[in-house]
Design a protein around this motif. Structure first.
Motif, PDB file in Angstrom:
ATOM      1  N   ALA A 110      40.794 -20.033 -56.399  1.00 28.77           N
ATOM      2  CA  ALA A 110      41.721 -20.895 -55.662  1.00 28.77           C
ATOM      3  C   ALA A 110      42.954 -20.123 -55.211  1.00 28.77           C
ATOM      4  O   ALA A 110      43.439 -20.298 -54.088  1.00 28.77           O
ATOM      5  CB  ALA A 110      42.124 -22.086 -56.536  1.00 28.77           C
ATOM      6  N   ILE A 111      43.464 -19.235 -56.089  1.00 31.97           N
ATOM      7  CA  ILE A 111      44.653 -18.461 -55.735  1.00 31.97           C
ATOM      8  C   ILE A 111      44.347 -17.477 -54.608  1.00 31.97           C
ATOM      9  O   ILE A 111      45.134 -17.347 -53.657  1.00 31.97           O
ATOM     10  CB  ILE A 111      45.198 -17.728 -56.979  1.00 31.97           C
ATOM     11  N   LEU A 112      43.209 -16.795 -54.686  1.00 32.29           N
ATOM     12  CA  LEU A 112      42.885 -15.830 -53.637  1.00 32.29           C
ATOM     13  C   LEU A 112      42.588 -16.533 -52.320  1.00 32.29           C
ATOM     14  O   LEU A 112      42.969 -16.039 -51.246  1.00 32.29           O
ATOM     15  CB  LEU A 112      41.695 -14.972 -54.067  1.00 32.29           C
ATOM     16  N   ASP A 113      41.934 -17.685 -52.378  1.00 40.42           N
ATOM     17  CA  ASP A 113      41.704 -18.463 -51.155  1.00 40.42           C
ATOM     18  C   ASP A 113      43.030 -18.879 -50.522  1.00 40.42           C
ATOM     19  O   ASP A 113      43.227 -18.748 -49.314  1.00 40.42           O
ATOM     20  CB  ASP A 113      40.865 -19.710 -51.467  1.00 40.42           C
ATOM     21  N   LEU A 114      43.940 -19.385 -51.352  1.00 42.73           N
ATOM     22  CA  LEU A 114      45.243 -19.810 -50.848  1.00 42.73           C
ATOM     23  C   LEU A 114      46.001 -18.626 -50.255  1.00 42.73           C
ATOM     24  O   LEU A 114      46.619 -18.730 -49.184  1.00 42.73           O
ATOM     25  CB  LEU A 114      46.051 -20.443 -51.981  1.00 42.73           C
ATOM     26  N   LEU A 115      45.936 -17.484 -50.922  1.00 42.51           N
ATOM     27  CA  LEU A 115      46.643 -16.288 -50.455  1.00 42.51           C
ATOM     28  C   LEU A 115      46.137 -15.837 -49.093  1.00 42.51           C
ATOM     29  O   LEU A 115      46.932 -15.389 -48.247  1.00 42.51           O
ATOM     30  CB  LEU A 115      46.466 -15.166 -51.484  1.00 42.51           C
ATOM     31  N   ASN A 119      48.345 -15.608 -45.071  1.00 42.82           N
ATOM     32  CA  ASN A 119      47.547 -14.578 -44.384  1.00 42.82           C
ATOM     33  C   ASN A 119      47.458 -13.280 -45.193  1.00 42.82           C
ATOM     34  O   ASN A 119      47.700 -12.189 -44.695  1.00 42.82           O
ATOM     35  CB  ASN A 119      48.112 -14.318 -42.984  1.00 42.82           C
ATOM     36  N   CYS A 120      47.128 -13.439 -46.474  1.00 41.93           N
ATOM     37  CA  CYS A 120      46.812 -12.341 -47.401  1.00 41.93           C
ATOM     38  C   CYS A 120      48.009 -11.628 -47.999  1.00 41.93           C
ATOM     39  O   CYS A 120      47.849 -10.629 -48.696  1.00 41.93           O
ATOM     40  CB  CYS A 120      45.874 -11.315 -46.753  1.00 41.93           C
ATOM     41  N   ARG A 121      49.214 -12.122 -47.770  1.00 45.77           N
ATOM     42  CA  ARG A 121      50.395 -11.528 -48.413  1.00 45.77           C
ATOM     43  C   ARG A 121      51.412 -12.637 -48.672  1.00 45.77           C
ATOM     44  O   ARG A 121      51.669 -13.459 -47.802  1.00 45.77           O
ATOM     45  CB  ARG A 121      51.022 -10.450 -47.537  1.00 45.77           C
ATOM     46  N   ALA A 122      51.981 -12.645 -49.909  1.00 46.46           N
ATOM     47  CA  ALA A 122      52.917 -13.716 -50.240  1.00 46.46           C
ATOM     48  C   ALA A 122      53.923 -13.252 -51.280  1.00 46.46           C
ATOM     49  O   ALA A 122      53.677 -12.311 -52.043  1.00 46.46           O
ATOM     50  CB  ALA A 122      52.160 -14.937 -50.774  1.00 46.46           C
ATOM     51  N   ASP A 123      55.045 -13.934 -51.309  1.00 45.17           N
ATOM     52  CA  ASP A 123      56.023 -13.811 -52.375  1.00 45.17           C
ATOM     53  C   ASP A 123      55.491 -14.627 -53.556  1.00 45.17           C
ATOM     54  O   ASP A 123      55.106 -15.790 -53.393  1.00 45.17           O
ATOM     55  CB  ASP A 123      57.363 -14.371 -51.876  1.00 45.17           C
ATOM     56  N   LEU A 124      55.424 -14.039 -54.745  1.00 42.18           N
ATOM     57  CA  LEU A 124      54.801 -14.720 -55.884  1.00 42.18           C
ATOM     58  C   LEU A 124      55.438 -16.073 -56.210  1.00 42.18           C
ATOM     59  O   LEU A 124      54.712 -17.049 -56.431  1.00 42.18           O
ATOM     60  CB  LEU A 124      54.810 -13.811 -57.117  1.00 42.18           C
ATOM     61  N   PRO A 125      56.767 -16.205 -56.263  1.00 45.43           N
ATOM     62  CA  PRO A 125      57.332 -17.529 -56.526  1.00 45.43           C
ATOM     63  C   PRO A 125      56.939 -18.554 -55.459  1.00 45.43           C
ATOM     64  O   PRO A 125      56.691 -19.715 -55.784  1.00 45.43           O
ATOM     65  CB  PRO A 125      58.852 -17.271 -56.527  1.00 45.43           C
ATOM     66  N   HIS A 126      56.875 -18.128 -54.207  1.00 47.92           N
ATOM     67  CA  HIS A 126      56.467 -19.028 -53.126  1.00 47.92           C
ATOM     68  C   HIS A 126      55.015 -19.446 -53.313  1.00 47.92           C
ATOM     69  O   HIS A 126      54.658 -20.618 -53.144  1.00 47.92           O
ATOM     70  CB  HIS A 126      56.659 -18.335 -51.771  1.00 47.92           C
ATOM     71  N   ASP A 172      54.779 -22.033 -56.061  1.00 48.28           N
ATOM     72  CA  ASP A 172      55.187 -23.360 -55.596  1.00 48.28           C
ATOM     73  C   ASP A 172      54.090 -24.003 -54.756  1.00 48.28           C
ATOM     74  O   ASP A 172      53.776 -25.192 -54.908  1.00 48.28           O
ATOM     75  CB  ASP A 172      56.470 -23.265 -54.766  1.00 48.28           C
ATOM     76  N   GLU A 173      53.501 -23.208 -53.871  1.00 50.89           N
ATOM     77  CA  GLU A 173      52.478 -23.742 -52.972  1.00 50.89           C
ATOM     78  C   GLU A 173      51.223 -24.147 -53.753  1.00 50.89           C
ATOM     79  O   GLU A 173      50.570 -25.137 -53.434  1.00 50.89           O
ATOM     80  CB  GLU A 173      52.120 -22.686 -51.921  1.00 50.89           C
ATOM     81  N   ALA A 174      50.910 -23.384 -54.797  1.00 51.80           N
ATOM     82  CA  ALA A 174      49.720 -23.682 -55.596  1.00 51.80           C
ATOM     83  C   ALA A 174      49.978 -24.763 -56.637  1.00 51.80           C
ATOM     84  O   ALA A 174      49.032 -25.295 -57.229  1.00 51.80           O
ATOM     85  CB  ALA A 174      49.238 -22.406 -56.288  1.00 51.80           C
ATOM     86  N   GLY A 175      51.245 -25.080 -56.878  1.00 51.32           N
ATOM     87  CA  GLY A 175      51.582 -26.078 -57.884  1.00 51.32           C
ATOM     88  C   GLY A 175      51.289 -25.599 -59.293  1.00 51.32           C
ATOM     89  O   GLY A 175      50.926 -26.393 -60.164  1.00 51.32           O
ATOM     90  N   LEU A 176      51.468 -24.292 -59.536  1.00 50.29           N
ATOM     91  CA  LEU A 176      51.161 -23.716 -60.839  1.00 50.29           C
ATOM     92  C   LEU A 176      52.435 -23.268 -61.552  1.00 50.29           C
ATOM     93  O   LEU A 176      53.397 -22.848 -60.912  1.00 50.29           O
ATOM     94  CB  LEU A 176      50.234 -22.503 -60.680  1.00 50.29           C
TER      95      LEU A 176
END
Length: 443
Positions: A291-296, A302-309, A312-316
């Motif tokens: 789920a995390i890799l799909d979301l990323l 688009n395959c790169r993200a700030d971890l805190p963001h 938040d987006e994943a609700g984890l």
């Protein structure tokens, strides 16, 4: 407590010098849980301690509480050697640790009773602590009649009633829902700032990075195997703090970066020393990793993200996100640097693949990057029947890990290997086997 940064000239409440803790493994060899820990807590500061599973956070906290002795080094409390529990040190536990047959008032009085405080004074001080922590009117209630947040308030009141110089909080808010935890955390900070609780210093063990940044004057990060202090980050921000401010977000990013440093010791299985198979694999579920890799890999990241963001987006929570990200990094489906996570080439290919191809690719990444998985596979291939007993692997792991931790690590490796179809596990017999199509034919 108007000034939230303790001066280095402030009196030391507790000092740890070269503290180490070892345990004897099943093979009778010693393994260090903590090694060379130097830490001083001074009057007027809140310190937060972070570290992943196996870093020895709880062990260190119990050494500071006098519940466990250090095998090496020294612990001084108020300038005197700490030997066992001491008046002036109180602890709040994650599990509330209340006596269910005692009322709120009786639970709060326990510490004072142990100190020999006369009954009338016990009752007066306990009532004051119960009122201070927001439980006035619940003195005669039993723990089963209270919500989780109210039970933790009782635990805090029981610690505060002794007016400790040092308050130790072991994941004190993690068993509560988010809103209750935040409310109780804010109330604790208000008590600290007002000085009503007469506490000189607080140490908070937490898995929540934002909580540490919002509460602490200094954040200590432990490495693992053995636990050592790998970084100290000062938090020179006045309280109350705005979680959405640029300064707070920058500190959260910095801590994420320190907490997600590459775990290279789990890799290179072919050339690895024997203990490398005992790397503490993170508790990461395959479905959560997917789920995390799909979301990323999807918009807007688009395959790169700030971890805190991403969290938040994943609700984890951090406790859910960081183990999954560590696992993805171990198998080199993502890279993590300076608090940013990016899909690797293998990760992008995995995202684009169908369900069965994902399994094959994950198995390949396991064999190339995770020592324990590669070791199990080699042992199976080398065996005549294509199978080995799980006890064989557990025995090897217990050379370096406690039995319960060895079982946990093997359980994780079994789950990952079964998903990647590099081996199977028969629950009824406790046998690890090659996939059915690879088993040698019976004579």
């Amino acid at each position: 407590m108007a000034e939230n940064i303790a001066s280095t000239a402030a009196p030391a409440v507790i000092e740890l010098r070269g503290v180490g803790k070892i345990f004897r493994t099943a093979s009778q060899s010693d393994r260090a849980v903590l090694e060379g820990v130097d830490l001083t807590l001074r009057e007027g500061e809140i310190v937060a301690m972070l570290g992943k599973s196996g870093s020895g956070k709880s062990t260190l906290l119990r050494i500071m509480a006098g519940l466990v002795g250090a095998d090496r080094g020294e612990v001084d409390f108020r300038g005197e050697r700490l030997a066992g529990t001491a008046e002036g040190i109180a602890m709040v536990f994650q599990s509330f640790a209340l006596f269910p047959w005692l009322t709120v008032q009786q639970n709060v009085e326990l510490g004072l009773e142990a100190q020999g405080v006369p009954r009338a004074e016990r009752e007066r001080r306990a009532e004051a602590a119960i009122d201070m922590i927001g439980l006035a009117g619940f003195n005669s209630a039993l723990p089963r009649e209270l919500s989780g947040g109210m039970r933790q308030r009782v635990g805090i009141a029981r610690a505060l009633v002794t007016e400790p110089d040092l308050l130790l909080m072991d994941e004190a808010f993690s068993a509560l829902d988010v809103l209750t935890g935040e409310t109780l955390r804010d109330e604790m900070l208000a008590l600290w700032e007002s000085g009503r609780a007469n506490i000189r210093s607080i140490l908070i063990v937490s898995h929540n990075i934002e909580e540490a940044v919002m509460m602490a004057d200094r954040i200590v990060i432990l490495s693992s195997d053995p636990g050592r202090i790998r970084a100290e980050v000062p938090v020179a921000l006045p309280r109350p703090r705005n979680r959405d401010s640029a300064q707070v977000r920058a500190l959260v990013d910095e801590i994420y970066a320190l907490m997600t440093a590459p775990a290279a010791e789990a890799r290179l299985p072919a050339q690895a020393p024997a203990r490398q198979i005992a790397y503490r694999l993170p508790d990461a579920d395959i479905s959560q990793m997917e789920a995390i890799l799909d979301l990323l890999c999807e918009a807007p990241f688009n395959c790169r993200a700030d971890l805190p963001h991403l969290a938040d987006e994943a609700g984890l929570t951090d406790d859910e996100l960081l183990p999954a990200c560590e696992a993805l990094q171990l198998v080199q489906l993502v890279s993590i640097e300076r608090g940013d996570i990016a899909a690797t080439g293998a990760g992008r290919a995995w995202y684009a693949a169908g369900p069965q191809q994902r399994k094959v690719m994950f198995g390949q990444q396991l064999l190339g990057n995770v020592a324990l998985a590669a070791h199990i596979r080699r042992e199976l291939v080398a065996s005549e029947a294509g199978e080995i007993r799980e006890e064989q692997v557990l025995h090897e792991l217990e050379r370096f890990l406690k039995p319960a931790e060895a079982e946990r690590v093997l359980s994780v490796a079994i789950g990952w290997g079964r998903y990647g179809e590099i081996y199977e596990y028969r629950y009824n017999s406790g046998m690890l086997t090659l996939p059915e199509e690879e088993l040698p034919e019976a004579p």
